[in-house]
Design an enzyme around this catalytic site. Structure first.
Site, PDB file in Angstrom:
ATOM      1  N   GLU A   1       0.832  -1.214   0.000  1.00 28.85           N
ATOM      2  CA  GLU A   1       0.000   0.000   0.000  1.00 28.85           C
ATOM      3  C   GLU A   1       0.861   1.256   0.000  1.00 28.85           C
ATOM      4  O   GLU A   1       0.521   2.257  -0.612  1.00 28.85           O
ATOM      5  CB  GLU A   1      -0.972  -0.017   1.186  1.00 28.85           C
ATOM      6  CG  GLU A   1      -2.033  -1.110   0.999  1.00 28.85           C
ATOM      7  CD  GLU A   1      -2.886  -1.329   2.231  1.00 28.85           C
ATOM      8  OE1 GLU A   1      -2.324  -1.685   3.293  1.00 28.85           O
ATOM      9  OE2 GLU A   1      -4.108  -1.154   2.145  1.00 28.85           O
TER      10      GLU A   1
ATOM     11  N   GLU B   1      -4.074  -9.632   3.647  1.00 33.58           N
ATOM     12  CA  GLU B   1      -4.857  -9.338   4.842  1.00 33.58           C
ATOM     13  C   GLU B   1      -6.019 -10.305   5.050  1.00 33.58           C
ATOM     14  O   GLU B   1      -6.395 -10.588   6.192  1.00 33.58           O
ATOM     15  CB  GLU B   1      -5.376  -7.904   4.778  1.00 33.58           C
ATOM     16  CG  GLU B   1      -4.330  -6.837   5.000  1.00 33.58           C
ATOM     17  CD  GLU B   1      -3.581  -6.440   3.743  1.00 33.58           C
ATOM     18  OE1 GLU B   1      -3.615  -7.180   2.740  1.00 33.58           O
ATOM     19  OE2 GLU B   1      -2.938  -5.372   3.757  1.00 33.58           O
TER      20      GLU B   1
HETATM   21  N1  T1G Z   1       3.761  -8.207  11.869  1.00 37.91           N
HETATM   22  C1  T1G Z   1       4.531  -8.579  12.919  1.00 37.91           C
HETATM   23  N2  T1G Z   1       5.489  -9.537  12.839  1.00 37.91           N
HETATM   24  C2  T1G Z   1       5.657 -10.115  11.641  1.00 37.91           C
HETATM   25  C3  T1G Z   1       4.886  -9.787  10.510  1.00 37.91           C
HETATM   26  C4  T1G Z   1       3.905  -8.771  10.660  1.00 37.91           C
HETATM   27  N3  T1G Z   1       3.170  -8.350   9.644  1.00 37.91           N
HETATM   28  N4  T1G Z   1       5.304 -10.568   9.479  1.00 37.91           N
HETATM   29  C5  T1G Z   1       6.277 -11.341   9.948  1.00 37.91           C
HETATM   30  N5  T1G Z   1       6.502 -11.085  11.236  1.00 37.91           N
HETATM   31  C6  T1G Z   1       7.515 -11.697  12.090  1.00 37.91           C
HETATM   32  C7  T1G Z   1       7.175 -13.122  12.435  1.00 37.91           C
HETATM   33  O1  T1G Z   1       6.306 -13.169  13.552  1.00 37.91           O
HETATM   34  C8  T1G Z   1       8.539 -13.690  12.726  1.00 37.91           C
HETATM   35  O2  T1G Z   1       8.905 -13.203  14.008  1.00 37.91           O
HETATM   36  C9  T1G Z   1       9.438 -12.970  11.723  1.00 37.91           C
HETATM   37  O3  T1G Z   1       8.728 -11.782  11.355  1.00 37.91           O
HETATM   38  C10 T1G Z   1       9.711 -13.789  10.481  1.00 37.91           C
HETATM   39  O4  T1G Z   1       8.445 -14.179   9.961  1.00 37.91           O
HETATM   40  C11 T1G Z   1      -2.989  -1.927   7.201  1.00 37.91           C
HETATM   41  C12 T1G Z   1      -3.801  -4.346   8.002  1.00 37.91           C
HETATM   42  C13 T1G Z   1       6.727 -11.784   5.617  1.00 37.91           C
HETATM   43  C14 T1G Z   1       6.261 -13.787   4.186  1.00 37.91           C
HETATM   44  O5  T1G Z   1       0.116 -10.590   6.619  1.00 37.91           O
HETATM   45  O6  T1G Z   1       3.536 -13.581   5.569  1.00 37.91           O
HETATM   46  O7  T1G Z   1      -0.598  -4.808   6.618  1.00 37.91           O
HETATM   47  O8  T1G Z   1       9.079 -15.436  15.126  1.00 37.91           O
HETATM   48  O9  T1G Z   1       8.787 -16.621  10.369  1.00 37.91           O
HETATM   49  O10 T1G Z   1       8.608 -17.529   6.765  1.00 37.91           O
HETATM   50  O11 T1G Z   1      -3.520  -2.970   5.161  1.00 37.91           O
HETATM   51  O12 T1G Z   1       6.128 -13.485   7.893  1.00 37.91           O
HETATM   52  O13 T1G Z   1      11.106 -14.300  14.197  1.00 37.91           O
HETATM   53  O14 T1G Z   1       9.957 -13.340  16.206  1.00 37.91           O
HETATM   54  O15 T1G Z   1       6.921 -15.780   8.905  1.00 37.91           O
HETATM   55  O16 T1G Z   1      10.308 -15.805   5.935  1.00 37.91           O
HETATM   56  C15 T1G Z   1      -0.118  -7.907   6.247  1.00 37.91           C
HETATM   57  C16 T1G Z   1       2.625 -11.644   7.358  1.00 37.91           C
HETATM   58  C17 T1G Z   1      -0.299  -7.469   7.652  1.00 37.91           C
HETATM   59  C18 T1G Z   1       2.438 -10.652   6.220  1.00 37.91           C
HETATM   60  C19 T1G Z   1       8.010 -13.859   5.944  1.00 37.91           C
HETATM   61  N6  T1G Z   1       1.103  -8.658   6.099  1.00 37.91           N
HETATM   62  N7  T1G Z   1       3.948 -12.221   7.327  1.00 37.91           N
HETATM   63  O17 T1G Z   1       7.877 -15.250   6.085  1.00 37.91           O
HETATM   64  O18 T1G Z   1       9.312 -15.582   8.150  1.00 37.91           O
HETATM   65  S1  T1G Z   1      -1.842  -6.648   7.887  1.00 37.91           S
HETATM   66  C20 T1G Z   1       1.118  -9.978   6.334  1.00 37.91           C
HETATM   67  C21 T1G Z   1       4.272 -13.201   6.442  1.00 37.91           C
HETATM   68  C22 T1G Z   1      -1.649  -5.180   7.055  1.00 37.91           C
HETATM   69  C23 T1G Z   1      -2.651  -3.070   6.275  1.00 37.91           C
HETATM   70  C24 T1G Z   1      -2.904  -4.405   6.835  1.00 37.91           C
HETATM   71  C25 T1G Z   1       5.641 -13.784   6.600  1.00 37.91           C
HETATM   72  C26 T1G Z   1       6.658 -13.275   5.557  1.00 37.91           C
HETATM   73  P1  T1G Z   1       9.826 -14.134  14.961  1.00 37.91           P
HETATM   74  P2  T1G Z   1       8.294 -15.646   9.377  1.00 37.91           P
HETATM   75  P3  T1G Z   1       9.079 -16.132   6.691  1.00 37.91           P
END
Ligand code: T1G
Length: 702
Positions: free
Chosen positions: A106, A126
């Site tokens: 975004e 999301e």
């Molecule tokens: N928020 C907080 N922590 C996150 C995070 C996030 N969005 N994404 C990853 N982490 C942390 C995760 O907990 C782990 O922490 C570390 O990063 C590595 O992640 C307003 C409302 C990016 C593809 O849904 O899909 O934006 O365990 O083990 O396998 O419109 O993480 O090491 O302490 O998964 O290489 C939208 C979610 C949010 C993406 C990487 N974004 N993340 O995968 O590593 S909502 C998502 C993923 C939003 C807006 C809206 C995956 C990854 P720790 P990992 P990975």
């Protein structure tokens, strides 16, 4: 503490660098620092353009999901900042790499130009959190891609690669080197050519999907437990039919509603629980996982073959061993058949099939396992056989090799001792089909060395599994909790409830498959043999009615789908009500003095199936078999078809209220008797119900 966002000037180009490891998630600190850095760019009128890029493994991968649960969560400040970026009179370039997701994409959409490194992936996932893009993704994406493509991306939550993104217009350029440098070059080129700035929000009104939105709404509404889907369609409809500002209001309203929804809270709980489950309490950071370059599988049956595919799919050379040429060839042929089926669906190319088969080596002699770093036994579920196999593996495995058993019911400590090196042994409980099911229960033996556990947990993630550590007990976490679930299913059947009624109640809660259908699919014989063996070992309640139904079905050869009859009769795979089964269940009830009833409600079925299951889960926590409640939730949602919109049995228990669950267990103890302790609330349940301490905050102290 360093700021997560910094601004520098290089020549006439400003650069904003975001550095909020691990994934540059947008948090309040990032928003504030981004605002300050952008203000610095705005104040420096001499600059010609701005590049926004990220340090570390990826561009912004989304908003910080943990932020959503805090009282100060509000995307409006971020959204206003995106509007300021887009309104800039000077070009702003997004320099992308890694996984550009959610609030990260975004942010990129608010920029005037998007350049990405090869290998970059982009998406708005999301919906997987029960949300929708809340920073104008629902309004900008349709204007860039058209409503149909935008809906496809947001409803699936899938990531697009750079070629697809370039072709669709989501990005403007794929760079050779690093995004930062390419971003600067793009910015300089935009300035030099006086290119008109493209503001996504000002693009022509997006084209509605062919046939409008009605079908999208119909399809999205099919799963009312996932309200984000309909909400996304509504937002895109607004993007097509109304002004950007109106659409922004629709998005903000729908987002706020979803944020507070039970489904989103459940899915956010599972997001972190899955990652938390990979962490082993007390494991020091110095415990380095070892490399696993070659794997051996003993047993080329359905499980062994499926397990082998996991490693081959991850490009790890794998030896598949069986004791006869025929059994080995059958196993290799089945693997090839599975790959060919994937190729027929376009999921694999013929070359990829050959490449994977080329990583597989068939063997008939245990000596072929001598240079394997990990050897997994996946032979028939028989203790003596598995002990022999573990001993033979222990006799040939190199020092430092890890030995794993795929047992689902046997004592891992006994097998570890049989291998002769218990510190190198643990359980790796794959779920059938092993090449498909995400869950892997990693069973730590009493002597399992920490580095062995750490190695397998890391390897599990590398092969695409969701690992959860279990201690040694019957059934580990999942199957142990399944026992009371199936026990009550059978008592309900003997009381006169029909399989269809029981399955319908479980499926109405959201189970992928009701218990009767599930047992018929897995095989009545598989479950019956375990019950019979445990009965012989004196491990069952001294209740002759205990699991009487599965034993009777086994005796009658009614194994379920595989024999055409079990709890149902089967027309192919379609379960059909079978009066013969109903009569059989009632006769068993009469024989065991189980009172017949005609007033069994769906609510009672759900309580009697799930509250004992939850109660057993609390025992598992109290005994230290599972580290955390979230681990149990991951087991059940990733391995047993428990509805993720309920967050898992432990999360559901917290939402239901432990006091209520304890009360209902005591109610059933009164009305059904508790001679065998089926309804006795576990001591942890009693404690938490009395103290009101939240289950989600519980950690084992002893
Ligand atoms: N928020 C907080 N922590 C996150 C995070 C996030 N969005 N994404 C990853 N982490 C942390 C995760 O907990 C782990 O922490 C570390 O990063 C590595 O992640 C307003 C409302 C990016 C593809 O849904 O899909 O934006 O365990 O083990 O396998 O419109 O993480 O090491 O302490 O998964 O290489 C939208 C979610 C949010 C993406 C990487 N974004 N993340 O995968 O590593 S909502 C998502 C993923 C939003 C807006 C809206 C995956 C990854 P720790 P990992 P990975």
């Amino acid at each position: 503490m360093n700021s997560p966002v910094t601004f520098v000037q290089e020549g006439s180009i400003g650069l904003i660098r975001i550095d909020n490891r691990p994934v540059n998630a947008v948090s309040p600190r990032v928003v504030a620092a981004l605002e300050a850095s952008f203000a610095e760019f705005e104040e420096r009128g001499s600059l010609d353009a701005l590049v926004i890029y990220c340090a570390g493994r990826t561009f912004v991968a989304g908003a910080d999901i943990a932020w959503f649960d805090s009282s100060d969560f509000n995307p409006q400040a971020y959204n206003r900042l995106l509007a300021r970026i887009e309104a800039s009179e000077r070009p702003v370039v997004a320099a992308l790499h890694g996984t550009v997701l959610g609030a990260g994409l975004e942010l990129a959409l608010a920029c005037h130009w998007r350049v990405a490194e090869p290998g970059t992936k982009l998406g708005l996932p999301e919906v997987k959190l029960g949300l929708l893009p809340g920073s104008l993704g629902t309004q900008r994406l349709p204007r860039l891609l058209g409503a149909g493509a935008a809906l496809g991306m947001m409803l699936s939550g899938a990531m697009a690669g750079v070629q697809q993104a370039l072709q669709d217009g989501l990005i403007d350029e794929v760079c050779e080197g690093e995004a930062r440098a390419a971003g600067k070059a793009s910015a300089q080129r935009l300035v030099a050519t006086r290119a008109a700035l493209r503001r996504t929000s000002a693009l022509a009104a997006p084209v509605p999907p062919d046939g409008g939105f009605a079908q999208y709404v119909t399809d999205a509404a099919r799963k009312p437990q996932y309200p984000a889907r309909v909400a996304i369609v509504r937002c895109v409809e607004a993007a097509v039919e109304r002004s950007f500002m109106d659409g922004e209001q629709v998005e903000a309203r729908e987002f706020a509603t979803l944020l507070g929804s039970a489904t989103s809270k459940s899915l956010r709980h599972l997001f972190f629980s899955e990652r938390e489950a990979a962490r082993i309490p007390g494991l020091s950071d110095s415990t380095a996982p070892q490399a696993v370059r070659r794997v051996g599988i003993v047993g080329a049956g359905t499980m062994g073959g499926g397990i082998a595919m996991n490693f081959v799919n991850a490009n790890i050379p794998t030896v598949l061993l069986d004791t006869t040429e025929a059994a080995l060839q059958r196993g290799l042929d089945l693997i090839r058949k599975n790959y060919m089926a994937s190729a027929a669906k376009g999921k694999l190319t013929a070359e990829q099939v050959e490449q994977r088969m080329g990583l597989l080596t068939g063997a008939l002699e245990y000596t072929a396992l001598a240079d394997c770093d990990l050897i997994i036994e996946a032979v028939f579920e028989d203790l003596e056989l598995k002990k022999q196999v573990c001993a033979r593996i222990g006799g040939v495995a190199k020092s430092g090799a890890i030995i794993a058993t795929n047992t689902s019911t046997l004592d891992v400590n006994v097998l570890a001792r049989a291998a002769g090196r218990p510190e190198r042994v643990l359980g790796m409980h794959f779920f059938s089909p092993a090449n498909v099911m995400r869950l892997l229960e990693v069973v730590r033996g009493d002597d399992t060395a920490p580095e062995v556990l750490a190695t397998v947990m890391k390897l599990a993630k590398a092969i695409g599994k969701t690992p959860v550590v279990s201690g040694v007990c019957f059934g580990f976490i999942g199957n142990r909790m399944l026992e009371p679930y199936l026990r009550e299913m059978e008592f309900l059947l003997m009381e006169g409830a029909e399989p269809k009624q029981i399955d319908a109640a479980a499926e109405a809660l959201g189970m992928a498959m009701g218990p009767c259908r599930m047992i018929d699919m897995a095989g009545v014989d598989v479950g019956a043999k375990v019950v019979i063996e445990r009965g012989k070992a004196g491990e069952l309640p001294a209740d002759p009615a205990y699991r009487a139904v599965v034993r009777k079905l086994f005796e009658l050869g009614r194994y379920g789908q595989k024999t055409g009859a079990g709890h149902y009769r089967y027309d192919g795979r379609t379960p059909v009500h079978d009066p013969e089964f109903s009569a059989l269940a009632r006769a068993l009830g009469d024989m065991h003095g189980v009172a017949r009833r005609t007033d069994i409600s769906g609510e009672e079925i759900v309580e009697r199936l799930f509250y004992p299951l939850i109660n057993e889960g609390l025992r598992i926590l109290d005994e230290g078999i599972a580290y955390r409640p979230g681990d149990i939730d991951v087991v059940w949602t990733a391995g047993y078809g428990f509805p993720d919109h309920c967050g898992g049995p432990m999360f559901m228990a917290e939402q239901t209220g432990l006091t209520k669950i304890a009360q209902r267990l005591r109610h059933y103890a009164r009305v059904r008797g508790d001679a065998f302790g089926y309804w006795t609330p576990s001591s942890l349940l009693t404690r938490l119900a009395e103290t009101g301490e939240p289950l989600s905050k519980w950690t084992r102290t002893a």
